[in-house]
Motif scaffolding. Structure first.
Motif, PDB file in Angstrom:
ATOM      1  N   TRP A 108       0.839  -1.199   0.000  1.00 16.66           N
ATOM      2  CA  TRP A 108       0.000   0.000   0.000  1.00 16.66           C
ATOM      3  C   TRP A 108       0.872   1.247   0.000  1.00 16.66           C
ATOM      4  CZ3 TRP A 108      -5.261   1.286   0.137  1.00 16.66           C
ATOM      5  CH2 TRP A 108      -5.541   2.595   0.525  1.00 16.66           C
ATOM      6  N   ALA A 116       2.880   1.955  -3.212  1.00 15.57           N
ATOM      7  CA  ALA A 116       2.040   2.539  -4.263  1.00 15.57           C
ATOM      8  C   ALA A 116       1.687   3.979  -3.922  1.00 15.57           C
ATOM      9  CB  ALA A 116       0.772   1.706  -4.442  1.00 15.57           C
ATOM     10  N   ASN A 126       4.028   6.916  -4.458  1.00 18.04           N
ATOM     11  CA  ASN A 126       4.220   7.262  -5.864  1.00 18.04           C
ATOM     12  C   ASN A 126       2.981   7.906  -6.473  1.00 18.04           C
ATOM     13  OD1 ASN A 126       6.880   6.213  -7.326  1.00 18.04           O
ATOM     14  ND2 ASN A 126       6.459   4.955  -5.529  1.00 18.04           N
ATOM     15  N   LEU A 127       1.808   7.399  -6.106  1.00 21.74           N
ATOM     16  CA  LEU A 127       0.571   8.002  -6.618  1.00 21.74           C
ATOM     17  C   LEU A 127       0.504   9.466  -6.165  1.00 21.74           C
ATOM     18  CD1 LEU A 127      -1.996   5.099  -5.923  1.00 21.74           C
ATOM     19  CD2 LEU A 127      -0.616   5.499  -7.971  1.00 21.74           C
ATOM     20  N   VAL A 158       1.832   1.882 -12.777  1.00 23.76           N
ATOM     21  CA  VAL A 158       3.115   1.800 -12.074  1.00 23.76           C
ATOM     22  C   VAL A 158       3.819   0.516 -12.493  1.00 23.76           C
ATOM     23  CG1 VAL A 158       2.307   3.093 -10.044  1.00 23.76           C
ATOM     24  CG2 VAL A 158       2.181   0.601 -10.015  1.00 23.76           C
ATOM     25  N   VAL A 182       6.896  -2.076 -10.749  1.00 27.22           N
ATOM     26  CA  VAL A 182       7.352  -2.350  -9.383  1.00 27.22           C
ATOM     27  C   VAL A 182       8.516  -3.327  -9.396  1.00 27.22           C
ATOM     28  CG1 VAL A 182       6.635  -3.212  -7.131  1.00 27.22           C
ATOM     29  CG2 VAL A 182       4.968  -2.125  -8.619  1.00 27.22           C
ATOM     30  N   LEU A 219      -0.595  -3.368  -2.825  1.00 19.86           N
ATOM     31  CA  LEU A 219      -0.262  -2.581  -4.017  1.00 19.86           C
ATOM     32  C   LEU A 219      -1.504  -2.415  -4.890  1.00 19.86           C
ATOM     33  CD1 LEU A 219       2.415  -1.639  -5.493  1.00 19.86           C
ATOM     34  CD2 LEU A 219       2.386  -3.847  -6.618  1.00 19.86           C
ATOM     35  N   CYS A 237      -3.607   1.031  -5.768  1.00 20.09           N
ATOM     36  CA  CYS A 237      -3.681   1.469  -7.168  1.00 20.09           C
ATOM     37  C   CYS A 237      -5.118   1.485  -7.654  1.00 20.09           C
ATOM     38  CB  CYS A 237      -2.829   0.569  -8.059  1.00 20.09           C
ATOM     39  SG  CYS A 237      -1.073   0.877  -7.835  1.00 20.09           S
ATOM     40  N   CYS A 258      -5.558   3.085 -11.207  1.00 18.35           N
ATOM     41  CA  CYS A 258      -4.200   2.973 -11.769  1.00 18.35           C
ATOM     42  C   CYS A 258      -3.861   1.495 -11.959  1.00 18.35           C
ATOM     43  CB  CYS A 258      -3.236   3.635 -10.791  1.00 18.35           C
ATOM     44  SG  CYS A 258      -1.510   3.615 -11.292  1.00 18.35           S
ATOM     45  N   VAL A 309      -1.016  -1.806 -12.511  1.00 18.87           N
ATOM     46  CA  VAL A 309       0.354  -2.227 -12.185  1.00 18.87           C
ATOM     47  C   VAL A 309       0.764  -3.085 -13.375  1.00 18.87           C
ATOM     48  CG1 VAL A 309       1.860  -3.423 -10.563  1.00 18.87           C
ATOM     49  CG2 VAL A 309      -0.234  -2.316  -9.724  1.00 18.87           C
ATOM     50  N   VAL A 366       9.153   1.605  -6.892  1.00 23.04           N
ATOM     51  CA  VAL A 366       7.953   1.793  -7.714  1.00 23.04           C
ATOM     52  C   VAL A 366       8.150   3.015  -8.604  1.00 23.04           C
ATOM     53  CG1 VAL A 366       5.457   2.267  -7.689  1.00 23.04           C
ATOM     54  CG2 VAL A 366       6.450   0.749  -5.969  1.00 23.04           C
ATOM     55  N   VAL A 378       5.971   5.476 -11.237  1.00 24.18           N
ATOM     56  CA  VAL A 378       4.599   5.805 -11.659  1.00 24.18           C
ATOM     57  C   VAL A 378       4.627   6.637 -12.936  1.00 24.18           C
ATOM     58  CG1 VAL A 378       4.485   7.905 -10.209  1.00 24.18           C
ATOM     59  CG2 VAL A 378       2.372   6.773 -10.864  1.00 24.18           C
TER      60      VAL A 378
END
Ligand code: ADP
Ligand code: TPP
Ligand code: MG
Length: 340
Positions: free
Chosen positions: A68, A71, A74-75, A88, A90, A110, A114, A119, A121, A136, A138
């Motif tokens: 979590w 992610a 980066n978000l 993303v 990873v 993750l 996302c 988003c 992965v 990660v 993005v």
């Protein structure tokens, strides 16, 4: 079962069933590259690492927590640029004695983070490593908007913030003192601080909505502490940023019971310092254009949803880039990996 008991392909088949794909993915993960549409013609790209012992401890964080957090941080960087996170990738360095269940939890965390913004992965890499490491990257869609830069703060703009301040720092302190989310010793208001440290919840949608309104000057996410990050904004913009401590009271008050529990001599001072210098909250610091009629007192300035005013931007003057209530702050403040 441990990572050393499986092959790389086996490990991938533990992870991939959990992962969402980017909208409109052209070539999904599984080939040499994934191919993702870039509707705007540009991507905002950012990368961040998490290293066991420096960013997380396995006795504090589950795999799901780390997934979590990897992610979300980066978000938040994408949203801080005004970009909608699209996908993303990873990369992970895994020690052989890592339980496979940890890795599966990581993939779930993750995916959960996302999926909250739609988003994907869409790729990554797995290697063996002595130290558990996660990286990660993005890619964010600017949706035809101009990117929101740190260098765009201008004198006369209001300094605004959306999200929490000091909660991550307080949660970390509680964990360091041996408290956990589960012990049943802490009231829910304080286990909530630990949860916010382990699973930061940046208000991504509010940051992006604010960017759509087109009144934002500069914007950045606060990962290393308010003062340290505000100083980066002030330097990039060549302005003086003055933070008003009375605007931070709602953040400070919730931390005072923690300071008391920890037996600190000046709870208010500790709580204020946590708000000003605590890292990993991943809220959004921004500046807001002043309306033409100059009606911008604290009660008349219409703020984007979720944001509150915390100070103002002034003309730079020699020596002072960041002040609190007009006074320079003695401590540098904030997180630095390379300084104690
Ligand atoms: N190893 C590196 N090589 C090139 N650029 C880097 C490197 N490390 C950091 N940067 C750049 O320096 C800037 C500041 O990094 P950082 O403090 O990690 O930003 P953030 O807090 O947004 O993650 C970013 O633009 C980042 O891309
Ligand atoms: C075990 C542990 N000790 C200390 C911390 C506190 N900590 C680690 S990194 C960090 C700041 C943010 O991390 P960084 O890698 O600088 O993120 P970036 O600014 O690049 O987004 C903080 C407050 C932690 N998260 N976990
Ligand atoms: Mg970084």
């Amino acid at each position: 079962m441990y990572v050393r008991d499986l092959t790389e392909d086996d490990l991938l088949s533990v992870i991939t069933p959990h992962l969402p794909h980017a909208e409109g993915v052209i070539v999904p993960s599984g080939d040499d590259c994934a191919v993702i549409p870039a509707p705007d013609g540009r991507y905002a790209v950012s990368t961040d690492m998490l290293v066991e012992g420096h960013h997380f401890r396995r006795d504090w964080s589950s795999g799901t927590d780390v997934g979590w957090r990897a992610a979300m941080q980066n978000l938040a960087d994408a949203a801080a640029m005004g970009a909608m996170p699209r996908t993303v990738v990873v990369s992970m360095g895994l020690p052989g004695n890592l339980p496979v269940s940890w890795l599966e939890g990581f993939a779930r965390g993750l995916a959960e983070a996302c999926a909250s913004t739609g988003c994907g992965v869409d790729g990554g890499d797995l290697v063996a490593s002595e130290t558990l490491t996660v990286s990660v990257t993005v890619m964010g869609d600017l949706e035809r908007r101009e990117p929101r830069l740190r260098s765009a703060a201008r004198p006369g703009q209001a300094l605004i913030h959306c999200g929490v301040l000091g909660r991550g720092c307080a949660g970390l302190k509680l964990l360091e003192r041996g408290y956990t989310r589960e012990t049943g010793v802490l009231p829910p208001t304080q286990t909530g601080l630990i949860d916010d440290f382990l699973r930061p919840k940046p208000p991504l949608a509010q940051a992006l909505d604010a960017c759509r309104e087109n009144r934002i000057g500069a914007m950045m996410d606060v990962s290393d502490g308010l003062i340290r990050d505000a100083r980066r904004m002030a330097k990039a913009s060549n302005v003086w940023i003055d933070i008003r401590s009375s605007y931070l009271e709602q953040h400070v008050e919730v931390l005072i019971p923690v300071a008391r529990r920890l037996g600190l001599s000046d709870p208010w001072e500790w709580a204020m310092k946590a708000v000003l210098t605590g890292g990993e909250d991943h809220g959004f610091l921004a500046t807001l254009e002043r309306p033409a009629e100059r009606a911008w007192g604290p009660h008349t300035l219409a703020l984007p949803e979720g944001f509150s005013r915390i100070g103002e931007v002034r003309e730079a003057h020699a020596g002072g880039f960041i002040t609190v209530d007009g006074r320079t702050v003695e401590y540098g403040g904030g997180w630095d990996h390379f300084q104690g």
